[in-house]
Structures are given as structure tokens and as C-alpha cells.
Scaffold this motif. Sequence first.
Motif, PDB file in Angstrom:
ATOM      1  N   GLY A 176       0.805  -1.232   0.000  1.00  0.00           N
ATOM      2  CA  GLY A 176       0.000   0.000   0.000  1.00  0.00           C
ATOM      3  C   GLY A 176       0.826   1.265   0.000  1.00  0.00           C
ATOM      4  N   VAL A 181      -1.018   2.821   8.191  1.00  0.00           N
ATOM      5  CA  VAL A 181      -2.170   1.974   7.895  1.00  0.00           C
ATOM      6  C   VAL A 181      -1.709   0.571   7.490  1.00  0.00           C
ATOM      7  CG1 VAL A 181      -2.399   2.752   5.482  1.00  0.00           C
ATOM      8  CG2 VAL A 181      -4.378   1.835   6.655  1.00  0.00           C
ATOM      9  N   SER A 185      -2.202  -3.113   9.490  1.00  0.00           N
ATOM     10  CA  SER A 185      -2.716  -4.304   8.802  1.00  0.00           C
ATOM     11  C   SER A 185      -1.750  -5.472   8.995  1.00  0.00           C
ATOM     12  CB  SER A 185      -2.846  -4.055   7.297  1.00  0.00           C
ATOM     13  OG  SER A 185      -3.781  -3.050   7.046  1.00  0.00           O
ATOM     14  N   GLU A 186      -0.478  -5.178   8.809  1.00  0.00           N
ATOM     15  CA  GLU A 186       0.509  -6.254   8.830  1.00  0.00           C
ATOM     16  C   GLU A 186       0.681  -6.828  10.236  1.00  0.00           C
ATOM     17  OE1 GLU A 186       1.292  -7.263   5.930  1.00  0.00           O
ATOM     18  OE2 GLU A 186       2.593  -8.871   6.618  1.00  0.00           O
ATOM     19  N   MET A 188      -1.597  -6.986  12.470  1.00  0.00           N
ATOM     20  CA  MET A 188      -2.789  -7.800  12.743  1.00  0.00           C
ATOM     21  C   MET A 188      -2.661  -9.164  12.060  1.00  0.00           C
ATOM     22  SD  MET A 188      -5.911  -5.058  12.710  1.00  0.00           S
ATOM     23  CE  MET A 188      -7.114  -6.140  13.489  1.00  0.00           C
ATOM     24  N   ARG A 189      -2.152  -9.151  10.844  1.00  0.00           N
ATOM     25  CA  ARG A 189      -1.934 -10.422  10.137  1.00  0.00           C
ATOM     26  C   ARG A 189      -0.926 -11.282  10.902  1.00  0.00           C
ATOM     27  NH1 ARG A 189      -1.207  -6.845   5.311  1.00  0.00           N
ATOM     28  NH2 ARG A 189      -3.303  -6.685   4.463  1.00  0.00           N
ATOM     29  N   LEU A 297     -12.380  -0.154   9.469  1.00  0.00           N
ATOM     30  CA  LEU A 297     -10.950  -0.289   9.203  1.00  0.00           C
ATOM     31  C   LEU A 297     -10.284  -0.923  10.427  1.00  0.00           C
ATOM     32  CD1 LEU A 297      -8.299   0.344   7.594  1.00  0.00           C
ATOM     33  CD2 LEU A 297      -8.274   2.558   8.740  1.00  0.00           C
ATOM     34  N   HIS A 298      -9.437  -1.902  10.190  1.00  0.00           N
ATOM     35  CA  HIS A 298      -8.657  -2.525  11.260  1.00  0.00           C
ATOM     36  C   HIS A 298      -9.502  -2.960  12.449  1.00  0.00           C
ATOM     37  CE1 HIS A 298      -4.957  -0.295   9.517  1.00  0.00           C
ATOM     38  NE2 HIS A 298      -5.062  -1.504   9.009  1.00  0.00           N
ATOM     39  N   GLN A 306     -11.998   7.321   2.631  1.00  0.00           N
ATOM     40  CA  GLN A 306     -12.243   6.207   1.720  1.00  0.00           C
ATOM     41  C   GLN A 306     -12.919   6.729   0.461  1.00  0.00           C
ATOM     42  OE1 GLN A 306     -15.378   3.602   3.313  1.00  0.00           O
ATOM     43  NE2 GLN A 306     -16.016   5.241   4.701  1.00  0.00           N
ATOM     44  N   GLN A 311     -13.039   1.659  -0.594  1.00  0.00           N
ATOM     45  CA  GLN A 311     -11.593   1.385  -0.556  1.00  0.00           C
ATOM     46  C   GLN A 311     -10.940   2.481   0.290  1.00  0.00           C
ATOM     47  OE1 GLN A 311     -10.815  -1.397  -1.597  1.00  0.00           O
ATOM     48  NE2 GLN A 311     -12.059  -1.918  -3.373  1.00  0.00           N
ATOM     49  N   ILE A 312     -10.094   2.050   1.207  1.00  0.00           N
ATOM     50  CA  ILE A 312      -9.445   3.003   2.120  1.00  0.00           C
ATOM     51  C   ILE A 312      -8.463   3.871   1.323  1.00  0.00           C
ATOM     52  CG2 ILE A 312      -8.089   3.222   4.248  1.00  0.00           C
ATOM     53  CD1 ILE A 312     -10.930   1.834   4.541  1.00  0.00           C
TER      54      ILE A 312
END
Lengths: 412, 267
Positions: A176, A181, A185-186, A188-189, A297-298, A306, A311-312
Motif C-alpha cells: 500500500g 495503515v 494491517s501487517e 494484525m496479520r 478499518l482494522h 475512503q 476502498q481506504i
Amino acid sequence: MIKLKKNIPLIDQHDKHGFWGGKFGGSFIPETLRKPIDDLTVKFEKLRKDKKFLAERDYYYNNWVHKGPTPFIKLENLTNHLGGARIYAKVVSAARGGAHKIYGAITAAMLCKKMNKRYLVTDTGAGYNGKMFSIAAKHFGLKCKVFMGHKDYLRQQPNVDAMKKNGAEVVPVYTGSQTLVDAVSEVMRYWVSNHEKVHLGVGSTVSANIFVKICGWSTAQISRELKKQMIDEFGKIPKKVKLLNCVGGGSSAYGLWSEFMDYDKRQISFEGIEAGGPKNSKKHAAPLSNNSKIGVLHGAAQMVCQDKFGQISETESISAGLDYPGVSPLHCFLKEAGRANYVSQTDEDALSAYKLIRKLENKINPSLEPSHAFARAIAIAPKLSKNTIIIVNSCGDALKDKHIIKKRLGKY
Amino acid sequence: MTASLIGQAFRKCKAEGRPALLTYTVAGDPTKKKSLDILKAISKNVDIIESGMAFSTPIADGGDIQTSAHRAIQAGINLNETFKIIKEFKKSKYPRPVILMGYWNLILQFNENKFIKFCKKSGVSGLIIVDLPHPENKAFAKKCKKNEITFIQLLSPTTSKQRMKQIIKDSHNMIYYISQSSTTGGKLKVTPKEILKNYNKIRNLAKGKNCVIGFGITDKNISKFKSANGVVVGSLNSKIITNAIKKKHNPVIKLDKMTRKLKSKII
């Protein structure tokens, strides 16, 4: 109209599904994370009532972060220069490591130990959250991994160096926009895959309900200190106070305001300053001041930048710490309840504010994040009477921004 | 009507003594046209199509599917276009039942009711919403059921037995078991035997419902899951598209070949 309740911390004013005002927050998470999040929720709710745990926290917050409260000072020269309102700073950047993120980091490290885990992971934008996690992890004997967007990794080098020096592993994220942001995301993954061994501490009052709560519970220390300091300074809580704070995710702003929620807003008003991005740029990181639509989001429902399809959006700001398309559900709630007001300032405003403050005041060196809040103070102070007290949370130190400042202003 | 197509597909596979093959590809990846061509080509060997709704911030997806999603967004995909692809696909030679899979924000912005209406119009049979867990999904799931769309509940190795029972109780005719604690496309950290042990527990609790296994399934391990009602292959397909683009091959041919191979391993 949603309403703020009195005598209950805002972090606890959510419904059984985790929503503030019935619509902000919640836990929009993959099924795999449900149990780790439930476990963390049970543990946290138990520990926050545990006297021993609280005593330990208080020791760290009151002594280890800074010997006594972080300073509360009058910016005499700035006040005289501008005329009008009296301007003060809560110098949270004097905290160990140089920013308010130390509070959340200590809590995360303490929780990590209580959950019998040895690994602490987190996200970082400006690098301060990562730095504080690395400091706390080192102190508590934990391993630490920090996810950071590659763009931030490059522009906040001093904090990257500090994290590494403290023994943390810093993982640059290349997806991204390569900013906060993507780091969130990463992380959390990473947690989805490693939750058995790893404790996740989210860097701001964002993400699923429990992370918002833990972070807000931690930064609330700022206003506990400030309340006492105001009484020491003024003899009582003054009649007209404006509490100014920059807002990215919104952890330091919640921290500055939490003790003052119940005051009438005519006495103590809150103003959150978001990142407006470069002048004339369409990209910004200011969902509240631009009335962005509510989205998810998240893991949380919030106002978020967005497009019409959901889409963010990519954001842009000189401040890595504010460069985030979403914002805490707590701030969405405060905006909708009419308790707080949100505006934005541009990159250029923040830089000019920084320059002026460095020229006039030698006791503070605010990073580009709080410089957004100082920009607002500078803009409004001359129009206000001297009976008005403006307090700005100087929540981060500018050392991390030395390269950006040197490039943009010619010197640091 | 459309929801029952999923049941029919499972019944057909059961009669043939094999699991259903479900494939996931992102709608619009690598382009709108190519992704439709892919569906048309692979559907001969596939029993149920899972079509991904590309999202910018997919927190449960690993690198391969993230790449697909970004590629599709770059190529101009959005929900309107996704529905057009599905509608076209349903007119093709092997119009298998279609499940849309994705994240809640897209539906929220599109409008829930409008979304369901478009699902019905384009011939979507089922939905998987990764970040709308139980019980928060109950109201939406009910709405789906009313409109004859299967809302597919997810279960994972971390789901407690008590929670499992509740989720199964509220589930429709299909359940998705996430093989392991990972994002999509993670290498299997647990043995197929262990996965099946958990899976069978669910089967016992969910008698009469179709349970599929997904996450980490590839051509290398798919044959180990023959006893399941269905297996889902996703990230592998994204990876094949990525590799085909790199080597200037035709992803349609490559994926057609792979699905044939996958099918051969479960019959």
C-alpha cells in the motif's frame, strides 16, 4: 444525538458489542482472533481492578516514565508574542523515550507477562510507539517486533535506530502506501498467525474494542497529572480552558482529555487537530474535520478516508504519526456527541509553528505531530482574551524529525 | 433458489464420492475481462466458485491474495463491476454456484440491502464476510437467508466448543473451517491429520451441513482432505496469476491446468 455519560470513563461507555454510541468501534475481526481477543479482554478487565497490578503500573507511570509528572509549563514568550490567550504546554515529550506512547508500551509489556507470553509485537508510524515498545520490552525481558511502513522507516530513521539499539526487530512493510495503515494491517496479520506466543499491543486508540480501551486506559495518565498541575498552578480549575491535541489515531488526545470529560464544555473545551497534509494536496489524514463517512478499518467502525466504493484512501502528511486514514472510535463519538471539535492544519502550518516555537521557547522541542496542535494555538490565541487558558499537549519530541526539519527549514 | 444451488453441488459431489472443489480468485484480477475468462475456463473442473471482492486493506489475507486485490483495484474493479462479472459468468457453459467473499466495509458503503439485491440479480448463491464475525453477523445473515442467499459462517481452530455450537446453530447449509491460525496462503503448520480431527468434531456438531476446509490448501496437500465435504484453494491461484504475469504466460491457461490437476487429486 448520542450522549456522553457522566462518572464513567469514556473507554467503558460502549455497549455489549463494543460500540460507542451504538455505532463506533466494535470488533470486526477474523474468527481466528476472537478467542485471543476474548482472552485478552477477560485478563485486562480483571487486572485493571487488581491492586497489585495497579500499584506496579503507578510505580512505572509515576517514577519510571518521568520522575513525577511530566512538566506543565507556561509558554511566556509565545503568549507575549501573540497577545490574547495564555498558552501552556503539557510537556509529555519529557517522558522516557520522548513521547506518550511509553504509557501504552508499559501496559502492553505488563499484560504480556501476565498472559505468560514472551513476545511483544506492535505497529508504529512515527516510530515512537515502536521505540517505547522496544524500551519496555528490554526492561521487562521480552522480545519485541515492530511493524513499520517502509516510507516511515526511511523518514523516521532516528527512531528506527533507537528500536534496533534496544534489541527490537523492525519489519518494514512494503504494501500500500507503506505508512501506518499498512503497518497496522501487517501486525494484525502477524498476530492472526502467531497469537499463541505473541502479545499484540496496538499503538493507538484504534482497532478492535479491547485495544482502544487498553490504550486509552494507559494514556489517561496524562490528564490525571494535568488536573493536579492545573490546580497547583491556578489554585482551581480555571473558568475557560482549551485543551488542544493533535489527532492521528487519537491516543494522546484521549489521554489529555479523559479526566475532563465531565466538565461543561464552556469551561473546558477540547480541540483535536488532524493532519491536513501538504497545502493544495487533495490527500489528507483528517477524517473528522473533513466529515469522512463511517466505515470499517482494522477491526473498528470509525470515520475513515475512503472512496465511494469503500476502498481506504491513501493519506499524506509530513507527520508519520498522524498519517492514518482512520481515527479512534472514541473521537468519532466525541465529535458526534458534540463534546470535542476537530479541525486540521497543513504540513506548512505545522512547520511554521515549529519554527516560531523554537525561536521563542527553549523549554520545548515539539515533534511535527504536536506542531499541528501548536499551529492551531498560534492561530486562535490572538483572538481570545487573556482569561482563556490554552493547553497544548506537546506529546512528542522533534529529535525523530531532525532530517525532515533540516530539509524543510534549513536547520534543526 | 440460488442458495439451494450450493446444496445441489455438494449432493452431486457426495454422490460421486469426492469432496467438492472450491476455488477462490479475486474478481478483476488481473483485469476484469481476464478474471471472467478465468472463471469460464476453470469452472469445468470446479464445483463452487468463490469470487473475491477486492479490498484495499485485507487484514486476514496473506501476500498472494493482497497482491491480487491490489492488482484488481488498479485495473478498475469495484462492486458494480464484480457483479457484472458474476452475471456474465452465470450465462457461461458451466455456471457453477458463486460465493462472494470479502470484507464488510465494501458492503457497508454499497448499502446492505442494495448489495443483497445485486447478489440476487447477478446470481450469487452465498457470502463469506471475513471480518463480520458471529454474533454481530446475525442480523445480516438473517437478511441473506430471507433472500435465499447462504451466509457462510467461519470456524477456526481457536473457536471454543461452546461458541462453535452457537455458530453452527445460526449457520445456513454451509460452514467454512479455517484449517489453522494464519492468514490466507500460510504454509500448513499442522498436519492434515490434525486438521481433519478438528474438522470431524465440527462435522459431528453440524450434522446435515456442508463443511469445507480452506487456508493453506494446495496441489501438494489437497489429496489428504478427500474425506471432507469440500476443499477451498485460494492463494495458490493468486500466486499462479502473479507468476504468469511475471513470465508473460497466459494466466487463464495456467489456472485451467491447475484446477484440472486439483480435481484429479480428489477423485
